[in-house]
Design an enzyme around this catalytic site. Structure first.
Site, PDB file in Angstrom:
ATOM      1  N   GLY A 114     -38.616 -37.454  54.568  1.00 44.74           N
ATOM      2  CA  GLY A 114     -38.490 -36.329  55.335  1.00 44.74           C
ATOM      3  C   GLY A 114     -37.666 -36.144  56.378  1.00 44.74           C
ATOM      4  O   GLY A 114     -37.117 -37.678  56.983  1.00 44.74           O
ATOM      5  N   PRO A 115     -37.852 -35.007  57.810  1.00 52.61           N
ATOM      6  CA  PRO A 115     -36.321 -36.294  59.072  1.00 52.61           C
ATOM      7  C   PRO A 115     -36.984 -36.873  59.987  1.00 52.61           C
ATOM      8  O   PRO A 115     -38.256 -37.152  59.942  1.00 52.61           O
ATOM      9  CB  PRO A 115     -37.040 -34.104  59.947  1.00 52.61           C
ATOM     10  CG  PRO A 115     -38.055 -33.354  59.107  1.00 52.61           C
ATOM     11  CD  PRO A 115     -38.237 -34.055  58.101  1.00 52.61           C
ATOM     12  N   GLY A 152     -38.318 -38.738  62.987  1.00 52.87           N
ATOM     13  CA  GLY A 152     -39.556 -38.417  64.135  1.00 52.87           C
ATOM     14  C   GLY A 152     -40.334 -37.148  63.047  1.00 52.87           C
ATOM     15  O   GLY A 152     -41.388 -37.448  64.272  1.00 52.87           O
ATOM     16  N   GLY A 153     -40.396 -37.462  61.965  1.00 56.40           N
ATOM     17  CA  GLY A 153     -41.455 -36.695  61.929  1.00 56.40           C
ATOM     18  C   GLY A 153     -42.536 -37.625  61.584  1.00 56.40           C
ATOM     19  O   GLY A 153     -43.569 -37.227  61.719  1.00 56.40           O
ATOM     20  N   GLY A 154     -42.990 -38.874  61.819  1.00 58.65           N
ATOM     21  CA  GLY A 154     -44.371 -39.718  61.781  1.00 58.65           C
ATOM     22  C   GLY A 154     -44.278 -40.253  61.009  1.00 58.65           C
ATOM     23  O   GLY A 154     -44.877 -41.138  59.981  1.00 58.65           O
ATOM     24  N   LYS A 155     -43.121 -40.885  60.237  1.00 60.56           N
ATOM     25  CA  LYS A 155     -42.898 -41.685  58.362  1.00 60.56           C
ATOM     26  C   LYS A 155     -43.337 -42.975  59.234  1.00 60.56           C
ATOM     27  O   LYS A 155     -44.518 -44.223  58.174  1.00 60.56           O
ATOM     28  CB  LYS A 155     -41.755 -41.773  57.406  1.00 60.56           C
ATOM     29  CG  LYS A 155     -41.850 -40.054  57.485  1.00 60.56           C
ATOM     30  CD  LYS A 155     -40.324 -40.226  56.274  1.00 60.56           C
ATOM     31  CE  LYS A 155     -39.214 -40.629  58.035  1.00 60.56           C
ATOM     32  NZ  LYS A 155     -39.125 -40.142  58.690  1.00 60.56           N
ATOM     33  N   THR A 156     -43.004 -43.883  60.092  1.00 57.40           N
ATOM     34  CA  THR A 156     -43.358 -45.140  60.005  1.00 57.40           C
ATOM     35  C   THR A 156     -44.168 -44.638  61.289  1.00 57.40           C
ATOM     36  O   THR A 156     -45.355 -45.824  61.029  1.00 57.40           O
ATOM     37  CB  THR A 156     -41.955 -45.638  61.073  1.00 57.40           C
ATOM     38  OG1 THR A 156     -40.548 -45.617  60.913  1.00 57.40           O
ATOM     39  CG2 THR A 156     -41.903 -47.075  61.598  1.00 57.40           C
ATOM     40  N   GLU A 162     -37.758 -47.607  54.933  1.00 56.96           N
ATOM     41  CA  GLU A 162     -35.471 -47.469  55.431  1.00 56.96           C
ATOM     42  C   GLU A 162     -35.375 -49.174  54.778  1.00 56.96           C
ATOM     43  O   GLU A 162     -34.458 -48.754  55.298  1.00 56.96           O
ATOM     44  CB  GLU A 162     -35.626 -47.106  56.602  1.00 56.96           C
ATOM     45  CG  GLU A 162     -36.700 -45.439  56.984  1.00 56.96           C
ATOM     46  CD  GLU A 162     -35.771 -44.936  57.158  1.00 56.96           C
ATOM     47  OE1 GLU A 162     -33.976 -44.702  56.954  1.00 56.96           O
ATOM     48  OE2 GLU A 162     -36.055 -43.537  58.070  1.00 56.96           O
TER      49      GLU A 162
HETATM   50  P1  ADP Z   1     -39.704 -41.526  61.595  1.00 54.38           P
HETATM   51  O1  ADP Z   1     -40.513 -42.670  60.973  1.00 54.38           O
HETATM   52  O2  ADP Z   1     -40.524 -40.273  60.897  1.00 54.38           O
HETATM   53  O3  ADP Z   1     -38.392 -41.339  62.422  1.00 54.38           O
HETATM   54  P2  ADP Z   1     -42.064 -42.320  63.805  1.00 54.38           P
HETATM   55  O4  ADP Z   1     -42.977 -42.273  63.261  1.00 54.38           O
HETATM   56  O5  ADP Z   1     -41.177 -43.363  64.378  1.00 54.38           O
HETATM   57  O6  ADP Z   1     -40.992 -40.911  62.856  1.00 54.38           O
HETATM   58  O7  ADP Z   1     -42.304 -41.317  64.729  1.00 54.38           O
HETATM   59  C1  ADP Z   1     -42.732 -39.846  64.681  1.00 54.38           C
HETATM   60  C2  ADP Z   1     -43.158 -39.139  66.061  1.00 54.38           C
HETATM   61  O8  ADP Z   1     -43.551 -40.580  67.264  1.00 54.38           O
HETATM   62  C3  ADP Z   1     -42.056 -39.030  67.646  1.00 54.38           C
HETATM   63  O9  ADP Z   1     -41.782 -38.010  67.894  1.00 54.38           O
HETATM   64  C4  ADP Z   1     -41.401 -40.669  67.513  1.00 54.38           C
HETATM   65  O10 ADP Z   1     -40.846 -40.438  69.542  1.00 54.38           O
HETATM   66  C5  ADP Z   1     -43.563 -41.293  68.842  1.00 54.38           C
HETATM   67  N1  ADP Z   1     -42.845 -42.474  68.968  1.00 54.38           N
HETATM   68  C6  ADP Z   1     -43.491 -43.566  67.493  1.00 54.38           C
HETATM   69  N2  ADP Z   1     -43.511 -44.690  68.199  1.00 54.38           N
HETATM   70  C7  ADP Z   1     -44.001 -43.925  69.019  1.00 54.38           C
HETATM   71  C8  ADP Z   1     -44.299 -44.860  70.239  1.00 54.38           C
HETATM   72  N3  ADP Z   1     -44.210 -46.544  70.061  1.00 54.38           N
HETATM   73  N4  ADP Z   1     -44.437 -44.807  71.384  1.00 54.38           N
HETATM   74  C9  ADP Z   1     -44.895 -43.291  71.790  1.00 54.38           C
HETATM   75  N5  ADP Z   1     -43.757 -42.382  71.013  1.00 54.38           N
HETATM   76  C10 ADP Z   1     -43.594 -43.144  70.070  1.00 54.38           C
HETATM   77 MG    MG Z   2     -39.130 -44.760  61.053  1.00 54.18          MG
END
Ligand code: ADP
Ligand code: MG
Length: 571
Positions: free
Chosen positions: A364-365, A367-371, A494
């Site tokens: 997915g795109p 910033g989607g929430g995967k991490t 990743e």
């Molecule tokens: P992905 O891994 O899919 O790219 P992330 O799970 O990293 O996406 O992030 C999902 C959303 O949570 C994003 O909008 C990001 O800005 C926000 N985010 C990620 N980590 C933090 C954090 N430590 N504190 C605040 N917001 C966060």
């Molecule tokens: Mg990520």
């Protein structure tokens, strides 16, 4: 309030009470000896002017000096011993406290700030205990004792001296407050400045690559000038206060010598008394000048105490229960929602089940929430709503240490700590690891070849002060690290997206070795790495918008189709 906190901190440092008592006692003896010296001097001078000399006086005088010196030394060492021990205990406490704080704390606080609490704020406490506590008490004794003896020797001259006190206070009190305020501001400014320097130096490559030296130079210069201004402001006030005080003291000395001299000449006072009076005068003035720095340190220490206590009160990570974890059961998200900050949902009602031993991929795109999903599995954060279970049991019910011990995490930017390659591979494992095991892990991670080519092999220093490893090499070290722990759950975030195609091949192969027989969660930018997954979950804007096999999604999911098309076009 704050003072109670301060004593609480001291107690936490578990200082030796007999030692404090000894230090105080010796400090008072030192002061006492100091009070006797002028009296002996007086007798000596009076005897000399009478033409005779009693050697016992000289013996007494020398003994008093010796006594003062020795008692002072022991008192200083005991108090320093106490202070150093308190600061060491506080630091031990804070350090284990900090390591135990949840990840959310580190999201909100700069590491420099945390470091300054452990290093500087604790030092303030020590300073007050070591350098000021005894000095303050013996200063008071010295002043009170001197005044009493002065009143006995000659009450009129003592009263003249006292006339100057209100004058001195008039000058010191208001200006002292201003100096204190400036000192506080310049301390804050200094903290900001060193924080800024730290960040710039840490990212020096970025600074140079983007020609940002002039901009950084400017910014640094501005901060340096601000510090200069504070320094000068303080200097201006000191330029008024210090000469004024010196003048006042000189004035008092002149008046006393003038008036006292006249009285000596008229025979109303002995020459020895006059000398003693002048020495006592200095024994009153000197502690006063120390008081100023005592109060500044005291205020700063109260500030430091507040910050330390605040940190001590923070809640650490919750350990969970002692229940046995059964990784043979499926892991499931039940309507899990999560927000890093209130009102901004990063995950919304995420629901999926991962069967043991299978591979689940997230696409997915960005910033989607995967991490974020991975962070929740690692229990870095708690779900805001819903829960994560394994075999139907909330994962929070299991001991945190064993839970994390069962997870292998390999991310895009694999962290390398300073130390040898071996230390990096064995990182976090408490018992010594047999050499063959390290080598086996490195071999399966496709890392043994490059490691053995390094000058010192497994003992090569890497990281900040050692050999710099390439992205692919770091990745393979990280995989070896994960392999050695023999994790039940694998989180691959990743893990191959930063690599060139040759390293990618090596890392892919290593990952295949790692994934064998383990429940694996994988986030991949490149779809080629996820098409074989048992389940693929599409995450968009914090929601699950589709799940199934590659074929299922290719048939039915619009975004997935688009992603596949894009990646084929690219190749
Ligand atoms: P992905 O891994 O899919 O790219 P992330 O799970 O990293 O996406 O992030 C999902 C959303 O949570 C994003 O909008 C990001 O800005 C926000 N985010 C990620 N980590 C933090 C954090 N430590 N504190 C605040 N917001 C966060
Ligand atoms: Mg990520």
């Amino acid at each position: 309030m704050k003072l109670a906190d301060f004593f609480q901190l001291l107690k936490m440092g578990n200082p030796s009470k007999p030692l404090i008592a000894a230090a105080l006692f010796l400090g008072l003896l030192e002061t006492g000896a100091g009070l006797v010296v002028p009296l002996l001097t007086k007798n000596l001078i009076d005897q000399l002017s009478d033409g005779g000399i009693d050697w016992t006086i000289i013996v007494f005088l020398l003994s008093a000096f010796l006594f003062q010196t020795v008692a002072g030394g022991f008192s200083f060492y005991s108090m320093t011993y106490v202070g150093e021990n308190i600061v060491a205990r506080l630091r031990e406490n804070l350090w284990s406290r900090v390591l135990d704080l949840p990840v959310s704390y580190f999201d909100k606080h700069e590491s420099g700030e945390t470091m300054s609490r452990i290093i500087q704020d604790t030092n303030m406490v020590k300073m007050l205990v070591t350098n000021h506590f005894v000095a303050f008490l013996s200063g008071i004794v010295s002043i009170v004792g001197s005044v009493i003896i002065l009143l006995i020797i000659d009450w009129q001259i003592t009263l003249i001296m006292f006339l100057s006190v209100p004058l001195a206070l008039l000058a010191i009190l208001p200006l002292g407050k201003i100096i204190y305020k400036i000192a506080m501001q310049s301390q804050d400014e200094m903290a900001a400045f060193s924080g800024h320097l730290g960040r710039v130096l840490h990212e020096i490559r970025l600074v140079k690559a983007y020609n940002a030296q002039p901009a950084e130079e400017m910014e640094g210069k501005e901060e340096i000038r601000r510090l200069l201004r504070f320094g000068l402001k303080e200097a201006k006030i000191l330029a008024v206060v210090s000469p004024f005080m010196t003048m006042l003291i000189m004035l008092v000395v002149v008046v006393i010598i003038g008036y006292g001299g006249a009285r000596v000449a008229s025979g109303a006072m002995s020459p020895g008394s006059l000398v003693a009076i002048i020495i006592y005068l200095f024994q009153i003035v000197m502690p006063f000048s120390q008081f100023a720095s005592f109060f500044t340190t005291f205020q700063k220490t109260m500030g430091a105490t507040e910050r330390i206590v605040e940190m001590m009160k923070m809640k650490g990570e919750v350990g969970g229960g002692k229940k046995e974890i059964d990784f043979g059961k499926p892991l499931a998200f039940h309507n899990v929602s999560f927000a890093y900050e209130e009102g901004k949902m990063a995950l919304k009602a995420v629901d999926f089940t991962a069967e043991p031993g299978k591979t689940v991929a997230f696409v997915g795109p960005s910033g989607g929430g995967k991490t974020t999903i991975f962070s929740l599995i690692e229990r870095f954060y708690k779900p805001t709503e819903g829960m994560i279970t394994i075999g139907g049991e909330n994962i929070e019910a299991f001991d945190l240490h064993s839970w994390r011990g069962a997870i292998g995490y390999v991310s895009q930017e694999s962290p390398i700590i300073s130390g040898t390659i071996r230390e990096n591979i064995c990182y976090g494992i408490e018992k010594p690891v047999p050499e063959e095991k390290v080598k086996e892990a490195a071999r399966l991670a496709n890392a043994s070849e490059f490691i053995e080519k390094l000058p010192q092999g497994y003992d090569t220093e890497v990281g900040e002060r050692g050999v710099k490893l390439s992205g692919g090499q770091r990745q393979r070290i990280a995989i070896a690290r994960a392999l050695l722990r023999d994790p039940k759950l694998l989180l691959l975030d990743e893990a191959t997206s930063n690599l060139d195609s040759e390293s990618e091949g090596l890392v892919q192969e290593a990952l295949k070795n790692l994934m064998k027989g383990r429940t694996t969660f994988i986030i991949a930018h490149r779809l080629s790495t996820v098409v074989d997954a048992d389940t693929i979950i599409v995450i968009e804007d914090g929601r699950v918008t589709g799940q199934g096999t590659h074929e299922d999604l290719l048939a039915a999911h619009a975004l997935y189709q688009k992603l596949v098309k894009q990646q084929f076009k690219m190749k």
